[in-house]
Motif scaffolding. Structure first.
Motif, short mmCIF file in Angstrom:
data_model
loop_
_atom_site.label_atom_id
_atom_site.label_comp_id
_atom_site.label_asym_id
_atom_site.label_seq_id
_atom_site.Cartn_x
_atom_site.Cartn_y
_atom_site.Cartn_z
N GLY A 1 -3.20 -2.05 -2.93
CA GLY A 1 -2.20 -2.72 -2.09
C GLY A 1 -2.83 -3.81 -1.26
N LYS A 2 -3.98 -3.48 -0.64
CA LYS A 2 -4.69 -4.47 0.19
C LYS A 2 -5.11 -5.67 -0.64
N ALA A 3 -5.64 -5.39 -1.85
CA ALA A 3 -6.11 -6.47 -2.72
C ALA A 3 -4.94 -7.38 -3.11
N LEU A 4 -3.81 -6.77 -3.45
CA LEU A 4 -2.64 -7.56 -3.85
C LEU A 4 -2.10 -8.37 -2.67
N GLU A 5 -2.05 -7.73 -1.49
CA GLU A 5 -1.53 -8.44 -0.32
C GLU A 5 -2.44 -9.61 0.06
N LYS A 6 -3.74 -9.41 -0.14
CA LYS A 6 -4.70 -10.47 0.17
C LYS A 6 -4.44 -11.69 -0.71
N ASN A 7 -4.03 -11.42 -1.95
CA ASN A 7 -3.75 -12.52 -2.87
C ASN A 7 -2.32 -13.03 -2.75
N LYS A 8 -1.63 -12.62 -1.68
CA LYS A 8 -0.24 -13.06 -1.43
C LYS A 8 0.67 -12.71 -2.60
N THR B 1 0.84 -1.21 0.00
CA THR B 1 0.00 0.00 0.00
C THR B 1 0.87 1.25 0.00
N VAL B 2 1.96 1.20 0.78
CA VAL B 2 2.86 2.35 0.86
C VAL B 2 3.63 2.53 -0.46
N VAL B 3 4.08 1.41 -1.02
CA VAL B 3 4.82 1.46 -2.29
C VAL B 3 3.95 2.08 -3.39
N LEU B 4 2.70 1.63 -3.46
CA LEU B 4 1.78 2.15 -4.48
C LEU B 4 1.47 3.63 -4.26
N THR B 5 1.27 4.00 -3.00
CA THR B 5 1.00 5.41 -2.70
C THR B 5 2.22 6.26 -3.07
N PHE B 6 3.40 5.72 -2.80
CA PHE B 6 4.62 6.46 -3.16
C PHE B 6 4.68 6.70 -4.67
N LEU B 7 4.41 5.66 -5.46
CA LEU B 7 4.46 5.83 -6.93
C LEU B 7 3.41 6.86 -7.38
N GLY B 8 2.25 6.84 -6.76
CA GLY B 8 1.23 7.83 -7.08
C GLY B 8 1.71 9.23 -6.72
N ALA B 9 2.33 9.34 -5.54
CA ALA B 9 2.82 10.64 -5.07
C ALA B 9 3.91 11.16 -5.99
N VAL B 10 4.77 10.25 -6.48
CA VAL B 10 5.82 10.66 -7.42
C VAL B 10 5.17 11.25 -8.67
N PRO C 1 -6.15 12.58 -2.10
CA PRO C 1 -7.03 11.51 -1.61
C PRO C 1 -7.17 10.36 -2.60
N LEU C 2 -7.19 10.68 -3.90
CA LEU C 2 -7.33 9.63 -4.91
C LEU C 2 -6.12 8.69 -4.87
N VAL C 3 -4.93 9.28 -4.76
CA VAL C 3 -3.71 8.47 -4.76
C VAL C 3 -3.63 7.59 -3.52
N VAL C 4 -3.97 8.15 -2.36
CA VAL C 4 -3.93 7.37 -1.12
C VAL C 4 -4.97 6.26 -1.18
N LEU C 5 -6.16 6.62 -1.65
CA LEU C 5 -7.25 5.64 -1.72
C LEU C 5 -6.91 4.48 -2.66
N THR C 6 -6.41 4.78 -3.86
CA THR C 6 -6.08 3.70 -4.78
C THR C 6 -4.88 2.91 -4.26
N GLY C 7 -3.93 3.59 -3.61
CA GLY C 7 -2.78 2.90 -3.04
C GLY C 7 -3.22 1.87 -2.02
N ILE C 8 -4.13 2.29 -1.13
CA ILE C 8 -4.59 1.38 -0.07
C ILE C 8 -5.42 0.25 -0.66
N THR C 9 -6.37 0.60 -1.56
CA THR C 9 -7.25 -0.42 -2.13
C THR C 9 -6.47 -1.47 -2.92
#
Lengths: 176, 160
Positions: free
Chosen positions: A162-169, A114-123, A152-160
């Protein structure tokens, strides 16, 4: 993007262009004069803004170091890490491409997806040098509206995502 | 424009008072970066000057739209997703388009997708993060760019 090997090519282009402009003026070639006028107008517009922007970029570079922020990012979860992510993205220069290895390093150092994705969005949306350019040319109102809408869009997509990917291991491919 | 120079001046003075050496270094870094960007910059200005001579203003408006037309937004997003341009070149180009009458909404769609979506950088992104990650991130970014454009279409005329 700028490599020494393509400087000669641009030098040839400039030479051809300026000779073309000179001849156009001499023989009163209307399209040539119009194009030269276009070029002159754009150049003046750029010259008015660029020195200030690059001074700001230089100051930013000197006072805010990427390494310091990475040190603070750590493994700690919570909302705080998302704030640090934006601080880390701000001094990045050059867009997404140099952002990838930094994001990958974050992951290797224990940052969550989630943090990695948010970082790329922030970049993408909140790099300081880019915002300097943007506000200089399009007005600070444009930048403020865009950033307020984006964060907010970047944080929201990062969390969503990231969570989905982590859930799928999901694991990143192994790199040296 | 004046605000930019006031801001820069204040920043330089504060920095100078805090640390003379660092400030000097900052100015040199800034100048070096400016020098490095100059050749590609002039190339782009020449190309834009030529292209805009042959492409009449009303054609630009037709494809990118002066109103917040969804057609213009989609065209802008598509170009933004495909193109690769460094920031110092993107915004001057945006300003030129803006002066030609292209709407803030379309400019927002174009610049946002340019910054967040990368079709050309996709292969590199994939080697770092894997296909699934890269595909999902790019799709999400595309929608983010469209939503940002939507926000601009709602506020333009009121705040811009």
């Amino acid at each position: 993007m700028i490599k020494p090997k393509n400087i000669p090519l641009s030098a040839i282009l400039f030479a051809v262009f300026f000779i073309f402009a000179g001849i156009s003026l001499l023989i009163n070639f209307k399209p040539g004069i119009a194009i030269t006028k276009n070029f002159g107008l754009f150049s003046i517009q750029m010259l008015k803004v660029l020195p200030a922007v690059f001074i700001l970029i230089g100051l930013f570079d000197v006072w805010i170091k990427k390494e310091t922020v990475i040190k603070h990012l750590g493994k700690g979860g919570g909302i705080k890490s998302f704030m640090w992510v934006f601080l880390l993205a701000a001094p990045m220069a050059g867009g997404l491409l140099p952002g990838f290895p930094v994001a990958y390093t974050l992951y290797k150092k224990g940052a969550r997806l989630t943090v990695v994705l948010t970082f790329l969005g922030a970049v993408g949306i909140a790099r300081a040098p880019m915002v300097f350019f943007e506000s200089a040319f399009l007005g600070w109102r444009f930048s403020v509206i865009r950033i307020i809408a984006s964060i907010p869009l970047v944080v929201l997509t990062g969390i969503t995502l990231g969570k989905a990917l982590e859930k799928n291991k999901y694991t990143l491919p192994q790199k040296d | 424009m004046y605000i930019l120079y006031v801001l820069t001046g204040v920043a330089v003075i504060i920095s100078f008072l805090a640390n003379r050496k660092k400030t000097k270094k900052a100015l040199i870094i800034g100048l070096k970066k400016l020098w490095k960007i100059t050749p590609p910059f002039i190339s782009v200005l020449i190309s834009v000057a030529i292209v805009l001579y042959f492409v009449p203003d009303n054609m630009i408006i037709k494809y990118l739209g002066s109103a917040s037309s969804s057609f213009g937004v989609i065209t802008g997003t598509m170009i933004g997703s495909i193109a690769v341009m460094p920031g110092p070149i993107v915004y001057p180009l945006c300003k030129i388009l803006l002066d030609k009458g292209v709407s803030y909404t379309v400019i927002a769609a174009f610049s946002s997708s340019l910054m967040m979506v990368g079709i050309f950088t996709f292969p590199i992104e994939r080697t770092y993060f894997g296909t699934k990650f890269a595909v999902l991130r790019n799709i999400a970014s595309l929608f983010t760019a469209l939503i940002i454009a939507l926000v601009f279409s709602l506020v333009s005329g009121k705040l811009l």
